[in-house]
Design a protein around this motif. Structure first.
Motif, PDB file in Angstrom:
ATOM      1  N   GLN A 520       0.843  -1.190   0.000  1.00  0.00           N
ATOM      2  CA  GLN A 520       0.000   0.000   0.000  1.00  0.00           C
ATOM      3  C   GLN A 520       0.881   1.244   0.000  1.00  0.00           C
ATOM      4  O   GLN A 520       2.014   1.215   0.496  1.00  0.00           O
ATOM      5  N   ALA A 521       0.351   2.324  -0.551  1.00  0.00           N
ATOM      6  CA  ALA A 521       1.031   3.616  -0.500  1.00  0.00           C
ATOM      7  C   ALA A 521       0.371   4.470   0.576  1.00  0.00           C
ATOM      8  O   ALA A 521      -0.857   4.553   0.643  1.00  0.00           O
ATOM      9  N   GLU A 522       1.195   5.073   1.426  1.00  0.00           N
ATOM     10  CA  GLU A 522       0.678   5.866   2.533  1.00  0.00           C
ATOM     11  C   GLU A 522       1.226   7.285   2.432  1.00  0.00           C
ATOM     12  O   GLU A 522       2.433   7.505   2.511  1.00  0.00           O
ATOM     13  N   GLN A 523       0.331   8.241   2.264  1.00  0.00           N
ATOM     14  CA  GLN A 523       0.718   9.635   2.063  1.00  0.00           C
ATOM     15  C   GLN A 523       1.089  10.294   3.388  1.00  0.00           C
ATOM     16  O   GLN A 523       0.625   9.885   4.458  1.00  0.00           O
ATOM     17  N   LEU A 524       1.945  11.308   3.341  1.00  0.00           N
ATOM     18  CA  LEU A 524       2.222  12.095   4.533  1.00  0.00           C
ATOM     19  C   LEU A 524       0.915  12.661   5.091  1.00  0.00           C
ATOM     20  O   LEU A 524      -0.014  12.973   4.332  1.00  0.00           O
ATOM     21  N   PRO A 525       0.809  12.807   6.418  1.00  0.00           N
ATOM     22  CA  PRO A 525      -0.460  13.252   7.009  1.00  0.00           C
ATOM     23  C   PRO A 525      -0.967  14.598   6.529  1.00  0.00           C
ATOM     24  O   PRO A 525      -2.176  14.859   6.590  1.00  0.00           O
ATOM     25  N   ASP A 526      -0.078  15.478   6.044  1.00  0.00           N
ATOM     26  CA  ASP A 526      -0.554  16.784   5.560  1.00  0.00           C
ATOM     27  C   ASP A 526      -1.016  16.724   4.106  1.00  0.00           C
ATOM     28  O   ASP A 526      -1.328  17.757   3.517  1.00  0.00           O
ATOM     29  N   GLN A 527      -1.053  15.515   3.542  1.00  0.00           N
ATOM     30  CA  GLN A 527      -1.502  15.281   2.165  1.00  0.00           C
ATOM     31  C   GLN A 527      -0.573  15.904   1.125  1.00  0.00           C
ATOM     32  O   GLN A 527      -0.981  16.144  -0.015  1.00  0.00           O
ATOM     33  N   SER A 528       0.669  16.170   1.504  1.00  0.00           N
ATOM     34  CA  SER A 528       1.644  16.622   0.513  1.00  0.00           C
ATOM     35  C   SER A 528       2.097  15.431  -0.317  1.00  0.00           C
ATOM     36  O   SER A 528       1.854  14.273   0.029  1.00  0.00           O
ATOM     37  N   ASP A 529       2.801  15.697  -1.410  1.00  0.00           N
ATOM     38  CA  ASP A 529       3.082  14.653  -2.392  1.00  0.00           C
ATOM     39  C   ASP A 529       4.318  13.828  -2.056  1.00  0.00           C
ATOM     40  O   ASP A 529       5.278  13.745  -2.827  1.00  0.00           O
ATOM     41  N   TYR A 530       4.290  13.196  -0.884  1.00  0.00           N
ATOM     42  CA  TYR A 530       5.316  12.229  -0.497  1.00  0.00           C
ATOM     43  C   TYR A 530       4.609  10.995   0.052  1.00  0.00           C
ATOM     44  O   TYR A 530       3.651  11.101   0.819  1.00  0.00           O
ATOM     45  N   TYR A 531       5.108   9.824  -0.358  1.00  0.00           N
ATOM     46  CA  TYR A 531       4.461   8.569  -0.010  1.00  0.00           C
ATOM     47  C   TYR A 531       5.475   7.559   0.514  1.00  0.00           C
ATOM     48  O   TYR A 531       6.600   7.467   0.003  1.00  0.00           O
ATOM     49  N   ALA A 532       5.034   6.796   1.513  1.00  0.00           N
ATOM     50  CA  ALA A 532       5.771   5.619   1.961  1.00  0.00           C
ATOM     51  C   ALA A 532       5.029   4.386   1.480  1.00  0.00           C
ATOM     52  O   ALA A 532       3.805   4.430   1.233  1.00  0.00           O
ATOM     53  N   LEU A 533       5.739   3.287   1.333  1.00  0.00           N
ATOM     54  CA  LEU A 533       5.130   2.022   0.942  1.00  0.00           C
ATOM     55  C   LEU A 533       5.131   1.074   2.133  1.00  0.00           C
ATOM     56  O   LEU A 533       6.135   0.942   2.835  1.00  0.00           O
ATOM     57  N   THR A 534       4.012   0.415   2.362  1.00  0.00           N
ATOM     58  CA  THR A 534       3.903  -0.551   3.446  1.00  0.00           C
ATOM     59  C   THR A 534       3.525  -1.920   2.883  1.00  0.00           C
ATOM     60  O   THR A 534       2.952  -2.024   1.787  1.00  0.00           O
ATOM     61  N   TYR A 535       3.851  -2.944   3.648  1.00  0.00           N
ATOM     62  CA  TYR A 535       3.479  -4.313   3.278  1.00  0.00           C
ATOM     63  C   TYR A 535       3.167  -5.044   4.574  1.00  0.00           C
ATOM     64  O   TYR A 535       4.070  -5.313   5.381  1.00  0.00           O
ATOM     65  N   GLY A 536       1.885  -5.331   4.781  1.00  0.00           N
ATOM     66  CA  GLY A 536       1.494  -5.901   6.067  1.00  0.00           C
ATOM     67  C   GLY A 536       1.866  -4.936   7.186  1.00  0.00           C
ATOM     68  O   GLY A 536       1.598  -3.736   7.116  1.00  0.00           O
ATOM     69  N   PRO A 537       2.546  -5.421   8.228  1.00  0.00           N
ATOM     70  CA  PRO A 537       2.885  -4.545   9.356  1.00  0.00           C
ATOM     71  C   PRO A 537       4.132  -3.705   9.141  1.00  0.00           C
ATOM     72  O   PRO A 537       4.468  -2.888   9.996  1.00  0.00           O
ATOM     73  N   VAL A 538       4.853  -3.902   8.028  1.00  0.00           N
ATOM     74  CA  VAL A 538       6.151  -3.248   7.879  1.00  0.00           C
ATOM     75  C   VAL A 538       6.110  -2.129   6.844  1.00  0.00           C
ATOM     76  O   VAL A 538       5.339  -2.162   5.886  1.00  0.00           O
ATOM     77  N   VAL A 539       6.983  -1.145   7.084  1.00  0.00           N
ATOM     78  CA  VAL A 539       7.236  -0.085   6.121  1.00  0.00           C
ATOM     79  C   VAL A 539       8.420  -0.519   5.267  1.00  0.00           C
ATOM     80  O   VAL A 539       9.421  -1.033   5.785  1.00  0.00           O
ATOM     81  N   LEU A 540       8.303  -0.330   3.957  1.00  0.00           N
ATOM     82  CA  LEU A 540       9.384  -0.690   3.043  1.00  0.00           C
ATOM     83  C   LEU A 540      10.286   0.514   2.801  1.00  0.00           C
ATOM     84  O   LEU A 540       9.825   1.650   2.753  1.00  0.00           O
ATOM     85  N   ALA A 541      11.566   0.246   2.649  1.00  0.00           N
ATOM     86  CA  ALA A 541      12.542   1.309   2.392  1.00  0.00           C
ATOM     87  C   ALA A 541      13.599   0.760   1.458  1.00  0.00           C
ATOM     88  O   ALA A 541      13.687  -0.449   1.224  1.00  0.00           O
ATOM     89  N   ALA A 542      14.410   1.649   0.931  1.00  0.00           N
ATOM     90  CA  ALA A 542      15.498   1.245   0.042  1.00  0.00           C
ATOM     91  C   ALA A 542      16.820   1.764   0.584  1.00  0.00           C
ATOM     92  O   ALA A 542      16.917   2.925   0.991  1.00  0.00           O
ATOM     93  N   LYS A 543      17.825   0.893   0.612  1.00  0.00           N
ATOM     94  CA  LYS A 543      19.182   1.373   0.842  1.00  0.00           C
ATOM     95  C   LYS A 543      19.622   2.119  -0.402  1.00  0.00           C
ATOM     96  O   LYS A 543      19.401   1.658  -1.519  1.00  0.00           O
ATOM     97  N   THR A 544      20.239   3.271  -0.208  1.00  0.00           N
ATOM     98  CA  THR A 544      20.654   4.072  -1.355  1.00  0.00           C
ATOM     99  C   THR A 544      22.137   4.420  -1.229  1.00  0.00           C
ATOM    100  O   THR A 544      22.683   4.496  -0.131  1.00  0.00           O
TER     101      THR A 544
END
Length: 809
Positions: A520-544
């Protein structure tokens, strides 16, 4: 073993009038009845025990022995432990040992706990009046307070660095040694310390007590409420009410969010205390105030990992730009305390939204805040894309988040299960065993969540009870399935509820639950154009790895700002962007082969910058708690194809100015913000701080000062931020005793903030010691120095403003 929420409920301290005929209350199980099985949580618990055993108890005890006039067996630790907050880790250490003993039964931990208590008892006995603390020269300060001589500020009390916050830790440590390790010695010491504290404020008026509470004081109201319940004595509950800060309580009672600009973790323990006092006194207004606070913070001020605040403060709920731009993101201590509050609210009302938040924060902030190889602990977790975190070491970096951190990783068993009469609630899907002593039953739970989507519960023993399984909101309606001993059990409940299985359970009964997950995509609470991705109970991230060949040090030293990841900030244009005309970013997200959860970046996540090294095809999304010793990205920007060029141009222009200023900055202070001021050794007379239009300020009728670091003697310019309508502000700015400006603010700059650059004369460096510049603001007679909204020391660069008339300010 005592429960953390005691079941005394004595009539002398509660107005609820409970009788034996009332239905049983909801309780979680003691940690001693829950044991973790193989999982990331068990690994974190074991690694934390290694960490706390590597710490030297004699160094932690040194401040207490010194303050009592006894010879310490070792020197203080450094960092916060010898620069004003001496002893605060020692209190946390008692709690950490008590929790670890309850959670594991480790005998070495118990021996360490007993040793700590014996040594602290020596110090308390030497003091002779019940007092126990490590605050440098603290006794004279306590005497001043008892006499009504009170000088309080946001983080100082009579020129001491948050002494009430400090002493709260030893109160809590003694309480927890009793509750979790059944130490009668700790209980006697706690009662003696509580009597000393009660006597301290006994002769003060309510107004004087409230003046003291302007300074950060932890959860002292909660502690006194706990002592009231433990002892059954009403007088401690009276003290708890007096130690409740009304400036924060009253708006919450009126369901008003007045949190913007406040130091976040100063407030959360207060609210825990409001809840505790409200429960014992049967005061619904206080209880509702705590629930309202939780809702405002979790629903409107919290990011995907479960954390909140930037630079330790609540920013406006409708503006999360600081969360994305700043490197001082959510503080671990905040989430530590939010989990305590969440658990208390859940026990009053078993609503699964409390469990959902608890699970999200546990997996993605608390678990991720420990380095799985070293046990090192994290202070700030930046949400700025392509930034990183700093880790503590057992002999270095004694921050607040080390104190709460060594507690965090022995508490994973707290909320997995709960019970109410014959009902057994399964809240969290963490591999574990439960010894339900009252029923003579054992329950085991095994799984590999989030890598797999199944959990299995097995019963040992027999008896009648209702099994209540949480239907998590991250499983779609109608998709959760379960079997009992291989037979399908019909699930009619919806996500966010409990599935109830009532039966006579027999030895070997097995419940298998399938929990299909989806991204799922989860938007910042202020509805600005930044999203995190979640999968079940975890938040997904990328090493960069945006900067080729970069060598970062991820482990903090003992410097006062060592907890901040102060390495270069990456331009935002290096962050891949979701480019799509809709917001179904996760469409087509493909899981990669292997036992552990990994995804290739979705097709809509594209690299659009020119400086990035990695391409979008190189990105792998993994659970955030597995990202360590690396730059990373949790929140990704979004735009449409049509707006891409315009958005990129705007972002690059804003980013370029921010990065140039960051590169030019040698040191900076945010006046009125607690930790930045403490880390720059704030001092002053007649000084006050506050918030105006969302920005913190400080001024003084006499003077105030900071110590800025300039190890290379590079400083060319001092940049000060003012507010344009401030008037009758006449003061002098001195650096190492050298006057660099005479300032007069007359209100002529309008309703806005403005900056003035002052050249740093060569004479300043001749007075410099160890690369430190003491910056002092001194008021003229009958005038005010400040208000100062920002202090920045700059090296040579192109970003300087034109020199201003130092007399006009």
């Amino acid at each position: 073993m005592k429960r953390i929420l005691l079941s005394l409920a004595l009539a002398s301290i509660t107005l609820t009038g409970c009788s034996n005929e009332e239905s049983p209350s909801l309780e979680t199980f003691p940690l001693s009845e829950v044991r973790l099985l193989d999982s990331p949580f068990k690994h974190a618990q074991d690694k934390n025990i290694e960490y706390i055993l590597a710490m030297n108890p004699d160094r932690l005890l040194a401040p207490y022995l010194k303050d009592a006039g006894l010879e310490p067996k070792a020197d203080n630790y450094g960092n916060w432990e010898n620069s004003g907050l001496d002893g605060h880790i020692g209190g946390h250490y008692l709690t950490a040992l008590s929790l670890a003993w309850a959670a594991t039964g480790n005998q070495e931990i118990k021996q360490r706990l007993d040793y700590m208590l014996d040594e602290l008892k020596r110090a308390q006995d030497k003091n002779g009046n019940g007092y126990l603390g490590g605050i440098p020269a603290g006794k004279a300060m306590w005497q001043e307070l008892a006499q009504g001589n009170i000088r309080s500020d946001l983080f100082t009390l009579n020129e001491k660095w948050v002494p009430l916050y400090n002493i709260h830790k030893i109160y809590a440590g003694l309480r927890d040694a009793y509750l979790y390790a059944d130490s009668q010695q700790a209980l006697a010491m706690l009662v003696a310390l509580s009597d000393w504290g009660a006597l301290l404020v006994e002769s003060l008026t309510d107004e004087q007590v409230q003046q003291i509470l302007k300074s950060e004081h932890g959860g002292l109201n909660e502690i006194y409420a706990d002592v009231a319940e433990i002892t059954g004595e009403q007088r401690y509950l009276t003290v708890a009410k007096r130690l409740s800060h009304r400036t924060i309580l009253e708006p919450l009672k009126q369901q008003q969010d007045a949190l913007t600009g406040l130091h976040a973790n100063t407030q959360i323990p207060k609210v825990i205390g409001y809840k505790r006092v409200g429960d014992l006194a049967g005061d619904k207004q206080w209880q509702d105030a705590a629930a309202y606070f939780w809702n405002q913070v979790v629903e409107h001020r919290t990011v995907a990992i479960g954390g909140n605040s930037v630079r330790e403060h609540f920013h406006p709920a409708d503006d999360f730009a600081p969360m994305i731009e700043d490197v001082e993101g959510p503080e671990t201590c905040n989430t530590y305390n939010m989990l305590k509050l969440t658990r208390m609210l859940y026990l009053s009302e078993p609503d699964t939204r409390y469990v959902h938040y608890y699970e999200r924060a546990l997996y993605n902030h608390i678990l991720s805040s420990q380095n799985p190889d070293t046990g090192g602990l994290v202070y700030f977790t930046p949400m700025r894309p392509n930034h990183y975190r700093m880790y503590s070491q057992p002999q270095a970096a004694m921050w607040c988040c080390v104190g709460s951190g060594i507690e965090n990783h022995s508490k994973y068993g707290e909320m997995i299960y709960a019970h109410r009469g014959d009902e057994l609630f399964v809240n969290l899907f963490i591999p574990s065993t439960l010894d339900w002593k009252e029923k003579g039953l054992q329950i085991s739970q095994k799984n590999h969540i989030p890598d797999t989507e199944r959990t299995v519960l097995t019963v040992t023993g027999s008896g009648d009870f209702s099994l209540k399984l949480r239907y998590p909101v991250w499983v779609k309606e109608g998709l959760l399935s379960l079997t009992v001993n291989g037979e399908v059990f019909s699930v009619e409940q919806a996500p966010g509820s409990y599935i109830t299985i009532e039966r006579h359970w027999k030895d070997g009964d097995r419940v298998e639950v399938h929990l299909p997950m989806h991204p799922q995509a989860e938007q910042l609470p202020d509805q600005s154009d930044y999203y995190a991705l979640t999968y079940g109970p975890v938040v997904l991230a990328a090493k960069t790895d945006p900067i080729s060949g970069e060598q970062l040090d991820y482990f903090s030293d003992d410097s006062r700002m060592g907890h901040v990841a102060s390495g270069p900030m990456c331009p935002q244009e290096m962050t891949p962007t979701f480019i799509s005309d809709d917001r179904d970013f996760v469409r087509g997200l493909q899981r990669l082969p292997g036992d552990e959860l990994r995804f290739a970046a979705p097709a809509s996540l594209k690299v659009v910058g020119t400086q990035t090294v990695s391409s979008d095809s190189d990105l792998e999304l993994i659970p955030f708690h597995r990202v360590h010793e690396s730059r990373y990205t949790v929140y990704w920007p979004h735009t449409t194809k049509r707006k891409l060029a315009e958005k990129q141009k705007q972002r690059e222009a804003k980013d370029r100015a921010q990065l140039a200023l960051a590169q030019q900055t040698i040191d900076k202070v945010a006046p009125g913000e607690q930790q930045p001021e403490a880390d720059h050794f704030f001092a002053g007379v007649g000084s006050e701080a506050g918030v105006h239009r969302g920005r913190h300020w400080r001024h003084a009728s006499d003077w105030f000062s900071y110590q800025l670091k300039d190890p290379g003697n590079e400083a060319q310019t001092l940049r000060i931020t003012y507010y344009g309508l401030d008037s009758n502000r006449r003061f002098h700015i001195l650096a190492n005793g050298v006057e660099i400006a005479e300032v007069s603010l007359d209100g002529s700059h309008g309703d806005d903030f403005f900056e003035v650059d002052y050249p740093v004369p060569e004479a300043v460096f001749k007075q410099s010691r160890d690369g430190v510049i003491e910056l002092k603001f001194v008021a003229e007679k009958n005038a005010v120095a400040g208000a100062i909204y920002g202090v920045r020391l700059l090296r040579e660069g192109e970003n300087n403003l034109e020199s201003a008339d130092t007399h006009s300010g």
